[in-house]
Design an enzyme around this catalytic site. Structure first.
Site, PDB file in Angstrom:
ATOM      1  CG  HIS A  15     -13.562   2.406   3.702  1.00  0.00           C
ATOM      2  ND1 HIS A  15     -14.170   3.207   4.204  1.00  0.00           N
ATOM      3  CD2 HIS A  15     -12.023   2.685   3.669  1.00  0.00           C
ATOM      4  CE1 HIS A  15     -13.474   4.074   4.924  1.00  0.00           C
ATOM      5  NE2 HIS A  15     -12.276   3.886   4.817  1.00  0.00           N
ATOM      6  CD  GLU A  38      -9.032  -1.854   4.341  1.00  0.00           C
ATOM      7  OE1 GLU A  38      -8.915  -1.758   5.421  1.00  0.00           O
ATOM      8  OE2 GLU A  38      -9.290  -1.132   3.432  1.00  0.00           O
ATOM      9  CG  ASN A  64      -1.885   1.102   1.197  1.00  0.00           C
ATOM     10  OD1 ASN A  64      -1.542   1.973   0.231  1.00  0.00           O
ATOM     11  ND2 ASN A  64      -2.574   1.174   2.335  1.00  0.00           N
ATOM     12  NE  ARG A 111      -6.358   0.883   0.259  1.00  0.00           N
ATOM     13  CZ  ARG A 111      -6.315   1.950   1.108  1.00  0.00           C
ATOM     14  NH1 ARG A 111      -5.536   2.548   1.584  1.00  0.00           N
ATOM     15  NH2 ARG A 111      -7.556   2.525   1.241  1.00  0.00           N
ATOM     16  NE  ARG A 139     -10.644  11.278   5.259  1.00  0.00           N
ATOM     17  CZ  ARG A 139     -10.738  10.042   4.769  1.00  0.00           C
ATOM     18  NH1 ARG A 139     -11.618   9.372   4.245  1.00  0.00           N
ATOM     19  NH2 ARG A 139      -9.733   9.455   4.849  1.00  0.00           N
TER      20      ARG A 139
END
Ligand code: AMP
Length: 403
Positions: free
Chosen positions: A184, A388, A7, A95, A245
């Site tokens: 996601h 993940e 990632n 990813r 956020r």
């Protein structure tokens, strides 16, 4: 097959090496602050196992290439390495956050994939350049190793237009691909399959609301195992209230802030992505700190929690309306897996819609997949730890399997 999951961000490379015969993690780690005066590498050997061991390095790391060289050195180290040579790394899974509507499945990396990812930079300006740096360096260092891209957006490519279109001039969709993509997806896909297994149903038959609550948060309405709506949009800004956020907010805030505060578009972007959410309301973005502040009587922290629970409940209500029949609400990620208060706030008052938590089951400090609904709840409430990296490694193996 040993799969290295990468990632790669703009200034970091997170990695995990998995032995996919047993689905165990051989080592994992992170290279951080690439390009800064001092960078760092944290490398865990056999994480979570009986022989877990750590190595940490602090030194300047000029670029992704130097970062990857450090990772390779640690993985193949003569004394503490987990493989003897690079030949034992048989595949790499990358990813990717933004796959636009070009990528509908994970795929093997070639020049065309790199070109398409480069074209997608305007839709993923924060993430895709870092991903591309990771892919470029990996292809240089591992020219013989097959590499696969796994996208956060792919799971949501099954959303119908009524869910992914914004009611903006249609030309913006045609010219600039302005639409909702959702993120996601790797996590929502993983917990969907795990929840189906837990419920003892084929994945094609489960209807779920998957609730990924972490530093970034999103929900997904899953019908017959497929995403039909999700809370994040063009970027991961839309939807739920997150660490920094704001989630859903009126677009008219932008011109107001420009006119009244003289902020530029990039300053407003920074404000909504990095200075808002929990941090904007109470100055703290980590849920554990927010609970501590609430315990000390901080009214802003209490307000942040109250807003978080309310927004989550609104989304659950709307996804119940979208789906009709729901087998389970599935909590996952840092907050969803670990925080009974957040789960209680999210489900509060939804008993009349068939969602009833069991107080003790919710509070029990358990690990692993579990059902925390009351026995007479019409909808099950599950906690399923996400993974993940494992999902990326599984998809990498699936793409490379001879057909
Ligand atoms: P993630 O982005 O999935 O790593 O999740 C990060 C969020 O999970 C942060 O807000 C953490 O405060 C929160 N978190 C992690 N562990 C716990 C815990 N035991 N209780 C409450 N929140 C937690």
């Amino acid at each position: 097959m040993n799969v290295l999951v990468i990632n790669s961000g703009s200034s970091s490379i997170k990695y995990q090496l998995l032995d996919m015969r047993t689905e165990t993690v051989m080592c994992s780690g992170a290279v951080e602050r690439i390009g800064e005066a001092v960078g760092s590498v944290t490398h865990k050997i056999a994480p979570g196992g009986d022989t877990e061991d750590w190595i940490s390095l602090t030194q300047p790391i000029a670029d992704h290439e130097e970062g990857m060289h450090l990772v390779i050195g640690l993985i193949t180290d003569a004394k503490r390495g987990v493989v003897k040579s690079l030949d034992e790394i048989e595949a790499i899974g990358h990813r990717i956050v933004q796959g636009g509507d070009i990528f509908h499945a994970s795929c093997r990396v070639d020049d065309r994939v790199v070109d398409e990812l480069t074209k997608l930079i305007p839709l993923g300006p924060v993430h895709n350049p870092g991903h591309l740096a990771g892919i470029r360096v990996s292809r240089q260092l591992f020219p013989q190793v097959p590499q696969v891209t796994v996208f956060d957006t792919v799971f949501h490519q099954t959303m119908p237009p009524r869910a992914y279109m914004y009611a903006l001039p249609y030309e913006l969709y045609e010219e600039l691909k302005v639409r909702r993509y959702g993120f996601h997806g790797t996590s929502h896909a993983y917990v969907t399959k795990e929840a189906a297994r837990f419920l003892g149903k084929p994945v094609e038959e489960v209807n779920l609301i998957t609730v990924h609550l972490g530093n970034g948060s999103s929900m997904c309405a899953v019908q017959n195992g497929k995403s039909v709506d999700t809370s994040m949009g063009l970027t991961p800004l839309e939807g739920l209230i997150m660490g920094t956020r704001c989630g859903d907010a009126d677009l008219a805030i932008y011109p107001l802030l420009g006119a009244e505060k003289g902020l530029s578009i990039s300053e407003i972007n920074d404000l909504t992505n990095k200075q808002s959410g929990f941090k904007g309301i109470c100055g703290k973005n980590d849920m554990r700190d927010i609970h501590e502040a609430v315990a000390q009587g901080d009214s802003r922290a209490r307000l942040a929690l109250d807003m978080f629970g309310y927004r989550n409940r609104k989304y659950i209500g709307s996804y119940l309306a979208v789906l009709g029949r729901v087998d389970a609400i599935v909590f996952t990620a840092g907050i969803g897996e670990n925080d009974p208060v957040a789960r209680e706030l999210t489900c509060r008052g939804l008993e009349h819609l068939g969602i009833k938590l069991d107080h003790d089951r919710n509070l029990a400090p358990a690990r692993g997949a579990r059902d925390i609904a009351a026995s007479d709840s019409a909808v099950r409430v599950l906690v399923i730890p996400t993974n993940e990296e494992l999902e990326i490694a599984r998809q990498t193996v699936a793409v490379l399997k001879p057909s």
